[in-house]
Design a protein around this motif. Structure first.
Motif, short mmCIF file in Angstrom:
data_model
loop_
_atom_site.label_atom_id
_atom_site.label_comp_id
_atom_site.label_asym_id
_atom_site.label_seq_id
_atom_site.Cartn_x
_atom_site.Cartn_y
_atom_site.Cartn_z
N ASN A 184 0.46 -1.51 -0.14
CA ASN A 184 -0.07 -0.24 0.15
C ASN A 184 0.69 0.88 -0.21
N HIS A 215 -5.30 4.70 -4.46
CA HIS A 215 -6.29 4.17 -3.57
C HIS A 215 -6.53 5.48 -2.93
N HIS A 237 -9.64 7.48 1.01
CA HIS A 237 -9.05 8.44 1.75
C HIS A 237 -10.07 9.80 1.05
N LEU A 245 -5.62 8.94 7.63
CA LEU A 245 -5.26 8.15 6.44
C LEU A 245 -5.33 5.95 7.31
N ASP A 253 -6.88 2.84 5.27
CA ASP A 253 -5.83 2.19 5.01
C ASP A 253 -5.60 0.59 5.79
FE FE Z 1 -3.71 5.10 2.58
#
Ligand code: FE
Ligand code: FES
Length: 458
Positions: free
Chosen positions: A205, A211, A216, A372, A376
């Motif tokens: 990631n 993404h 986000h 964030l 995730d």
């Molecule tokens: Fe992220």
């Protein structure tokens, strides 16, 4: 030398189609091979030298799942010792950090010096009849310990190449992106949290710029990126104009190196760097990139590195989060658990307001309280759960974004990079490197089969 064998793990990563077998994220047996062939062999990040400046200072870290003590002995030498008593295996150090004269095991009292030597055994005369050879029963020591610009690493395998060779130009550039920001010191305390995910998904990631717009979206809507007081709309417009002119919104640079090291993410062109520098030090806290104007950074990073504004991973699990003066370890705790550690740095000479701002950003973006990483972690947790499914495992994952569109530039200094748009090159390179590490039976074999660099098109 090109990798020409098809070992069992190599077949799980198909670099031609970008398909990766899901079982590498779920299988207990594969995970155990990772501990043996990756973590017990690699150079693992331990700590920063400013965490253990004096003799007796120590910091507990991990190699794979095993606790190790990074310390400085009486001579001031760095030592990394397995935190397990040689008598019955008990931990000899329970505190996460501190200062000690020796490590006393709380079970029966064997005592070890800061260099790992066994220096005290209760009942040595009466119970062991002085027949225990203390020189043979010291704590297990790392095969090699070294520091690059103050960042301390250790490997348990003495066959490993030296640290600078292991890091290569990509690993060294990764650390330079923090080390060149000034004389750095670590902020006390490390943020630690456990996520229900395979460690490789957390590594994957960090290169993922596909993404943010979805994962986000709520963080961006909340305006979590603080704007610094005093930076007005006109000033920001200068930078935005340069960004648009430089096309950096969609311009990415990927740098790929031996042993699976990679950097992937947006570029920072000269035009944007210069526009931001004009705004002066107040804006620098938000962008953290004026250091690139110094002679020292220009020399260390070179033309290719100066443009890099993406995220490096030093294989296997050290994310150099360059935008936030942070390092993150993705520590394996089983095939479906990963402990995330966040170290934050500030330049020693920075004014207090700037240090405070940097620390706030460090807490606010990543880590347990970071907007964030909360998003995730939720995704990685759900992905990991699904990897275990007997049906799901029949279907590979897809890493084909940009595949066969990555034109590789081969530059001086053994640097190999791709200028492109959003892509999955760095992820696929990491999994390819993973397969090499997993198939190699020794460091000798790994040195042979690990590709030096990508070909002309990936
Ligand atoms: Fe992220
Ligand atoms: Fe450490 Fe016995 S386990 S002294």
């Amino acid at each position: 030398m090109l990798y020409d064998t098809q070992g069992p793990f190599r077949t799980m990563v198909d670099e031609n189609t970008g398909q990766v077998d899901r079982s590498i994220f779920a299988d207990q047996a594969i995970y155990e091979v990772e501990l043996e062939r990756i973590f017990a062999r690699a150079w693992n990040f331990m700590c920063h030298e400013t965490q253990i400046p004096k003799a007796g200072d120590f910091f507990l870290s991990f190699i794979g799942e095993e606790s190790v003590i990074a310390t400085r002995d009486k001579k001031g030498e760095l030592q990394v010792l397995l935190n397990s008593c040689r008598h019955r295996g008990n931990a000899v150090c329970r505190a996460e950090e501190g200062n000690a004269r020796s490590f006393l095991c709380t079970y029966h009292g064997w005592t070890y010096g800061l260099d790992g030597q066994l220096i005290g055994v209760p009942g040595y005369k009466d119970f062991y009849h002085e027949q225990l050879d203390k020189s043979q029963w010291g704590l297990v020591k790392a095969g090699k310990v070294a520091s690059y610009k103050g960042f301390v690493f250790a490997t348990m395998d003495s066959e490993a190449p030296d640290l600078e060779e292991y890091l290569g130009p990509v690993g060294r550039m990764s650390i330079d992106l923090i080390a060149e920001r000034g004389d750095m010191e670590i902020v006390g305390g490390v943020q630690k949290n456990l996520i229900g995910c395979n460690w490789k998904l957390a590594v994957d990631n960090l290169f993922d710029f596909y993404h943010p717009q979805i994962s986000h979206a709520s963080a961006f809507m909340s305006g979590f990126r603080k704007q610094l007081e005093g930076v007005d709309a006109a000033e920001q417009a200068i930078v935005e104009k340069a960004e648009i002119n430089g096309g950096i919104r969609n311009a990415h640079r990927v740098v790929l190196g031996k042993y699976g090291h990679a950097i992937g993410g947006p570029r920072l062109t000269k035009e944007v760097r210069e526009a931001r520098a004009l705004l002066g030090p107040r804006f620098e806290v938000l962008t953290n990139d004026n250091f690139r104007m110094t002679d020292s950074a220009q020399e260390a990073l070179g033309e290719i590195g100066l443009d890099v504004n993406g995220h490096p991973n030093i294989f296997p699990n050290l994310w150099v989060a360059t935008n936030g003066h942070q390092l993150s370890l993705r520590l394996p705790k089983g095939p479906d658990k990963c402990e995330i550690w966040w170290f934050a740095f500030v330049p020693k000479e920075a004014p207090d307001w700037k240090k405070a701002e940097l620390i706030e950003r460090s807490i606010h973006v990543f880590g347990a309280a970071g907007l964030l990483e909360q998003d995730d972690g939720e995704n990685w947790d759900q992905s990991t759960r699904a990897m275990k499914g007997v049906i799901a495992k029949r279907y590979p994952l897809n890493f084909s974004m940009g595949l066969k569109h990555g034109v590789v530039n081969h530059a001086e200094g053994d640097l190999h990079y791709i200028d492109t748009t959003t892509n999955e090159h760095a992820q696929l390179w990491t999994y390819r490197g993973w397969a090499e590490w997993m198939d190699a039976e020794s460091w000798g074999q790994l040195k042979q089969i690990s590709v030096e660099h990508p070909g002309d098109l990936v």
